[in-house]
Design a protein around this motif. Structure first.
Motif, PDB file in Angstrom:
ATOM      1  N   ASP A  13       0.993  -1.126  -0.024  1.00  0.00           N
ATOM      2  CA  ASP A  13      -0.029   0.159   0.086  1.00  0.00           C
ATOM      3  C   ASP A  13       0.930   1.140  -0.024  1.00  0.00           C
ATOM      4  N   LYS A  17       1.289   2.659  -7.462  1.00  0.00           N
ATOM      5  CA  LYS A  17       1.288   1.786  -8.874  1.00  0.00           C
ATOM      6  C   LYS A  17      -0.061   2.267  -9.417  1.00  0.00           C
ATOM      7  N   ARG A  51     -15.078  -6.706  -2.128  1.00  0.00           N
ATOM      8  CA  ARG A  51     -14.274  -5.530  -1.581  1.00  0.00           C
ATOM      9  C   ARG A  51     -14.579  -4.911  -0.413  1.00  0.00           C
ATOM     10  N   LEU A  55     -12.681  -4.675   3.114  1.00  0.00           N
ATOM     11  CA  LEU A  55     -11.945  -3.491   3.672  1.00  0.00           C
ATOM     12  C   LEU A  55     -12.478  -2.815   4.678  1.00  0.00           C
ATOM     13  N   TYR A  71     -10.739 -13.013  -1.108  1.00  0.00           N
ATOM     14  CA  TYR A  71      -9.683 -12.480  -2.058  1.00  0.00           C
ATOM     15  C   TYR A  71      -9.902 -13.360  -3.416  1.00  0.00           C
ATOM     16  N   ARG A  75     -11.554 -12.832  -7.021  1.00  0.00           N
ATOM     17  CA  ARG A  75     -10.594 -12.969  -8.370  1.00  0.00           C
ATOM     18  C   ARG A  75     -11.466 -13.843  -9.388  1.00  0.00           C
ATOM     19  N   ARG A  97      -3.233  -4.977  -8.695  1.00  0.00           N
ATOM     20  CA  ARG A  97      -3.250  -6.286  -7.903  1.00  0.00           C
ATOM     21  C   ARG A  97      -3.889  -7.486  -8.585  1.00  0.00           C
ATOM     22  N   SER A 101      -0.870 -10.550  -4.704  1.00  0.00           N
ATOM     23  CA  SER A 101      -1.044  -9.695  -3.664  1.00  0.00           C
ATOM     24  C   SER A 101      -1.709 -10.695  -2.390  1.00  0.00           C
ATOM     25  N   SER A 102      -2.377 -11.873  -2.755  1.00  0.00           N
ATOM     26  CA  SER A 102      -2.773 -12.914  -1.868  1.00  0.00           C
ATOM     27  C   SER A 102      -1.411 -13.775  -1.323  1.00  0.00           C
ATOM     28  N   TYR A 105       0.052 -10.712   1.233  1.00  0.00           N
ATOM     29  CA  TYR A 105      -0.607 -10.268   2.106  1.00  0.00           C
ATOM     30  C   TYR A 105      -1.147 -11.424   3.033  1.00  0.00           C
ATOM     31  N   GLN A 106      -1.746 -12.427   2.148  1.00  0.00           N
ATOM     32  CA  GLN A 106      -2.283 -13.537   3.052  1.00  0.00           C
ATOM     33  C   GLN A 106      -1.397 -14.680   3.461  1.00  0.00           C
ATOM     34  N   ILE A 161      -7.229  -3.291   6.184  1.00  0.00           N
ATOM     35  CA  ILE A 161      -5.889  -3.982   5.737  1.00  0.00           C
ATOM     36  C   ILE A 161      -4.880  -3.020   6.068  1.00  0.00           C
TER      37      ILE A 161
HETATM   38  P1  TYD Z   1      -6.748  -0.726  -2.250  1.00  0.00           P
HETATM   39  O1  TYD Z   1      -7.448   0.298  -1.342  1.00  0.00           O
HETATM   40  O2  TYD Z   1      -7.227  -1.087  -3.642  1.00  0.00           O
HETATM   41  O3  TYD Z   1      -5.310  -0.632  -2.187  1.00  0.00           O
HETATM   42  P2  TYD Z   1      -4.000  -0.322  -2.976  1.00  0.00           P
HETATM   43  O4  TYD Z   1      -4.361   1.127  -3.459  1.00  0.00           O
HETATM   44  O5  TYD Z   1      -3.043  -0.245  -2.258  1.00  0.00           O
HETATM   45  O6  TYD Z   1      -4.200  -1.360  -4.104  1.00  0.00           O
HETATM   46  O7  TYD Z   1      -7.044  -1.899  -1.113  1.00  0.00           O
HETATM   47  C1  TYD Z   1      -6.747  -3.170  -1.348  1.00  0.00           C
HETATM   48  C2  TYD Z   1      -6.355  -3.756  -0.143  1.00  0.00           C
HETATM   49  O8  TYD Z   1      -6.325  -5.431  -0.062  1.00  0.00           O
HETATM   50  C3  TYD Z   1      -4.599  -3.700  -0.169  1.00  0.00           C
HETATM   51  O9  TYD Z   1      -4.315  -3.368   1.294  1.00  0.00           O
HETATM   52  C4  TYD Z   1      -3.934  -4.825  -0.443  1.00  0.00           C
HETATM   53  C5  TYD Z   1      -5.258  -5.834   0.028  1.00  0.00           C
HETATM   54  N1  TYD Z   1      -4.962  -7.141  -0.822  1.00  0.00           N
HETATM   55  C6  TYD Z   1      -4.723  -8.329  -0.174  1.00  0.00           C
HETATM   56  O10 TYD Z   1      -4.513  -8.328   1.035  1.00  0.00           O
HETATM   57  N2  TYD Z   1      -4.865  -9.517  -0.833  1.00  0.00           N
HETATM   58  C7  TYD Z   1      -5.414  -9.543  -1.937  1.00  0.00           C
HETATM   59  O11 TYD Z   1      -5.401 -10.621  -2.773  1.00  0.00           O
HETATM   60  C8  TYD Z   1      -5.722  -8.323  -2.846  1.00  0.00           C
HETATM   61  C9  TYD Z   1      -5.955  -8.556  -4.372  1.00  0.00           C
HETATM   62  C10 TYD Z   1      -5.471  -6.984  -2.154  1.00  0.00           C
END
Ligand code: TYD
Length: 216
Positions: A13, A17, A51, A55, A71, A75, A97, A101-102, A105-106, A161
Motif C-alpha cells: 500500500d 502503482k 471488496r 476492507l 479475495y 478473483r 493487484r 497480493s494474496s 498479504y495472506q 488491511i
Molecule cells: P486498495 O485500496 O485497492 O489498496 P491499493 O490502492 O494499495 O491497491 O485496497 C486493497 C487492499 O487489499 C490492499 O491493502 C491490499 C489488499 N489485498 C490483499 O490483502 N490480498 C489480495 O489478494 C488483494 C488483491 C488485495
C-alpha cells in the motif's frame, strides 16, 4: 487474433502503482493498443461487494483463511467475467493487484502456507496468470508517507488491511522480494522512488520486450 497481454501491478500500500497504471494505459492506447484497466479486490459488481466486506470494519474478526478465500472469490469472478474475455479479444489487461497480493498479504503476511494460497488461487483464476507482473519497490517509510498523504487528501482513515500498520507493511514489502525470487520469469521489480515518467518508460520497455518474445 492473438491473445492480449495480461499485466499485473503489485506492491505494498502506498507504492504509487495506481497512478502509474493510468499513465501506462494512456501510453499503450497512444500506441494504438486496446487496453482495459481493472483492479482487485473488485473489478465486477460481485467483486465490489466482496471488496467492501474485506476492507470495511464490519468484520474485524475475519479469520485469515476466510479473508484469503474472499479475495480468491473476487478473483474468480473477475477472471471469468472480465479478464479472460478481454484477453481472448486481444485486449491488453492492466490489473491493479492480482494473485501475488494474496501470496504476499495472506500467505507471507498472515502466515497461511504459501502453497495453499497458490493452489486455491490457481483454481479461482482458472490458472490464468499474468504474462508480466511489475512490483513497485519503495521503502517502508515512503509507502507509509504516501499512504498517509492519500488518506489526508481523501479525508479517509485507513481501511481494515491498511490499519495493520507498519509491521505488516514491512512484512509485505519483504514478501514481494521473496516472490520476485520465486517467479523470476514473470515478476520484475522496479524502483518506484524515481520520477513517475521514467518509471512509465521503464515498464513500457519491459512490455515491448515481452511482446517481442511472446509474439515473435
Ligand atoms: P486498495 O485500496 O485497492 O489498496 P491499493 O490502492 O494499495 O491497491 O485496497 C486493497 C487492499 O487489499 C490492499 O491493502 C491490499 C489488499 N489485498 C490483499 O490483502 N490480498 C489480495 O489478494 C488483494 C488483491 C488485495
Amino acid at each position: 487474433m492473438s491473445r492480449g497481454l495480461f499485466i499485473s501491478l503489485e506492491g505494498p500500500d502506498g507504492c504509487g502503482k495506481t497512478t502509474q497504471a493510468q499513465a501506462l494505459g494512456q501510453e499503450l492506447r497512444q500506441q494504438g493498443k486496446a487496453v482495459i484497466f481493472t483492479r482487485e479486490p473488485g473489478g465486477t459488481a460481485l467483486g465490489e461487494v466482496i471488496r467492501d466486506m474485506l476492507l470495511s470494519y464490519r468484520h474485524t474478526n475475519m479469520s485469515p483463511r476466510a479473508e484469503m478465500l474472499l479475495y480468491a472469490a473476487s478473483r474468480a469472478q473477475h477472471v471469468e467475467e472480465v479478464i479472460l474475455p478481454h484477453l481472448r479479444a486481444g485486449t491488453f489487461v492492466i490489473c491493479d493487484r492480482f494473485i501475488d497480493s494474496s501470496l504476499v498479504y495472506q500467505g507471507l503476511g498472515l502466515e497461511i502456507p504459501i502453497a495453499d494460497v497458490y493452489n486455491v488461487n490457481l483454481v479461482a483464476a482458472q490458472a490464468c496468470l499474468p504474462d508480466l507482473t511489475v512490483v513497485f519497490k519503495v521503502s517502508v517509510a515512503s509507502a507509509c508517507a504516501r499512504l498517509q498523504a492519500k488518506q489526508a487528501a481523501t479525508a479517509s482513515g485507513p481501511d481494515r488491511i491498511e490499519a495493520r500498520g507498519m509491521e505488516y507493511i514491512t512484512k509485505v514489502s519483504a514478501g514481494y522480494s521473496q516472490l520476485a525470487a520465486m517467479f523470476p520469469k514473470r515478476i520484475v521489480e522496479v524502483d518506484a522512488e524515481r520520477d513517475p515518467s521514467s518509471i512509465t518508460r521503464d515498464i513500457i520497455e519491459k512490455i515491448h520486450a515481452l511482446e517481442r518474445g511472446v509474439r515473435a
